[in-house]
Design an enzyme around this catalytic site. Structure first.
Site, PDB file in Angstrom:
ATOM      1  N   GLU A 225       1.762  -7.568   9.174  1.00  8.67           N
ATOM      2  CA  GLU A 225       1.904  -6.123   9.336  1.00  8.67           C
ATOM      3  C   GLU A 225       2.738  -5.488   8.230  1.00  8.67           C
ATOM      4  OE1 GLU A 225       1.181  -2.454  10.988  1.00  8.67           O
ATOM      5  OE2 GLU A 225       0.269  -4.393  11.443  1.00  8.67           O
TER       6      GLU A 225
ATOM      7  N   PRO B  89       0.806  -1.226   0.000  1.00 14.10           N
ATOM      8  CA  PRO B  89       0.000   0.000   0.000  1.00 14.10           C
ATOM      9  C   PRO B  89       0.838   1.275   0.000  1.00 14.10           C
ATOM     10  CG  PRO B  89      -0.424  -1.317   1.995  1.00 14.10           C
ATOM     11  CD  PRO B  89       0.535  -2.079   1.163  1.00 14.10           C
TER      12      PRO B  89
ATOM     13  N   ASP C  68      -8.065   1.489 -25.067  1.00 11.46           N
ATOM     14  CA  ASP C  68      -8.580   1.420 -23.701  1.00 11.46           C
ATOM     15  C   ASP C  68      -8.510   2.760 -22.999  1.00 11.46           C
ATOM     16  OD1 ASP C  68      -9.199  -1.242 -23.755  1.00 11.46           O
ATOM     17  OD2 ASP C  68      -7.304  -1.898 -22.891  1.00 11.46           O
TER      18      ASP C  68
ATOM     19  N   ARG D 277      -2.795  -8.934 -20.809  1.00 20.31           N
ATOM     20  CA  ARG D 277      -3.688  -8.577 -21.918  1.00 20.31           C
ATOM     21  C   ARG D 277      -3.005  -7.679 -22.941  1.00 20.31           C
ATOM     22  NH1 ARG D 277      -6.540  -3.913 -21.673  1.00 20.31           N
ATOM     23  NH2 ARG D 277      -8.438  -4.884 -22.418  1.00 20.31           N
TER      24      ARG D 277
END
Length: 244
Positions: free
Chosen positions: A116, A89, A169, A154
């Site tokens: 953690e 994160p 896209d 992809r």
């Protein structure tokens, strides 16, 4: 492309990797993958891969030894220098441009953590990229790795069949994609725009371009601030939105 995934839960990848485009891409030899349970590399007599943090605090931290040894084992089986991606994160926000960059590589290694966090030496010495798929926290890095792998595979040559599918896209051009329609032309009184039925390819192309810009203005105005609009497009936007 070779993709290796270091994870404590290799079974999580079975369904995703054996379905849809990812399955097709493997069948056509566009990429191959392996999952590596880095618990198998621990030297801890209790088979642990985590420990409490120095200095105290809540949670457990992944130890460096099992992950270092697992990465060394994977790297020893190839001559290519891999990109080593840490799902975290705290990492760089993931974008379509990063997917396109990864798609140029021959070998990617993903490290999926739990608990953690990671011992800092893993970040400092092993990884080439730290990637976050959003400003939120998941139980582990596996789901994030699946998202990144899907977005990369992809883009590999031949995987989507039509090469234009990926280049058109959202985000690939820097803008959001234009609206799409298909049959029937009139569904419950909702009609397809006449321009798309006209057969005039140049006008259709211009309409799609305008719609792409308009949709970006409405939904992701921040993207337009980085985009190099033509003078004609800027004027059109001012006419549409006086605040632009």
């Amino acid at each position: 492309m070779q993709i290796d995934i270091l994870t404590l839960f290799p079974e999580m990848f079975n369904g995703v990797m054996q379905s849809s485009i990812l399955k097709k891409a493997q069948e056509m030899n566009a990429f191959q993958y392996s999952t590596v349970d880095f618990r198998n590399y621990t030297e801890n007599k209790h088979n642990k891969v985590d420990d409490s943090p120095y200095g105290g605090g809540a949670g457990m931290v992944l130890m460096p030894q099992p992950i270092f040894d697992a990465v060394d084992a994977v790297k020893s089986s190839t001559k290519n220098k891999p990109r080593i991606v840490l799902m975290c994160p705290q990492g760089e926000p993931y974008t379509q441009q990063k997917a396109e960059e990864f798609a140029e590589e021959e070998h990617l290694i993903f490290i999926c953590g739990h608990y953690e966090g990671y011992d800092e030496r893993i970040r400092q010495e092993l990884v080439t990229d730290e990637i976050s798929i959003g400003d939120y926290v998941l139980t582990g890095g596996e789901l994030g790795a699946m998202v990144v792998i899907d977005s990369v595979v992809r883009l590999l040559p031949g995987v989507l069949g039509n090469a234009e599918s990926a280049t058109a896209d959202s985000f690939s051009t820097g803008l959001l994609e234009h609206p799409h329609y298909t049959r029937p032309a009139n569904f419950r009184g909702l009609k397809v725009p006449d321009i798309l039925l006209s057969g005039h390819h140049k006008k259709i192309e211009n309409w799609r371009r305008q719609q792409s810009i308009l949709r970006t203005l409405e939904r992701r105005k921040d993207l337009l601030e980085k985009y190099d609009l033509s003078e004609q497009e800027k004027q059109w936007l001012i006419e549409v939105d006086k605040t632009f």
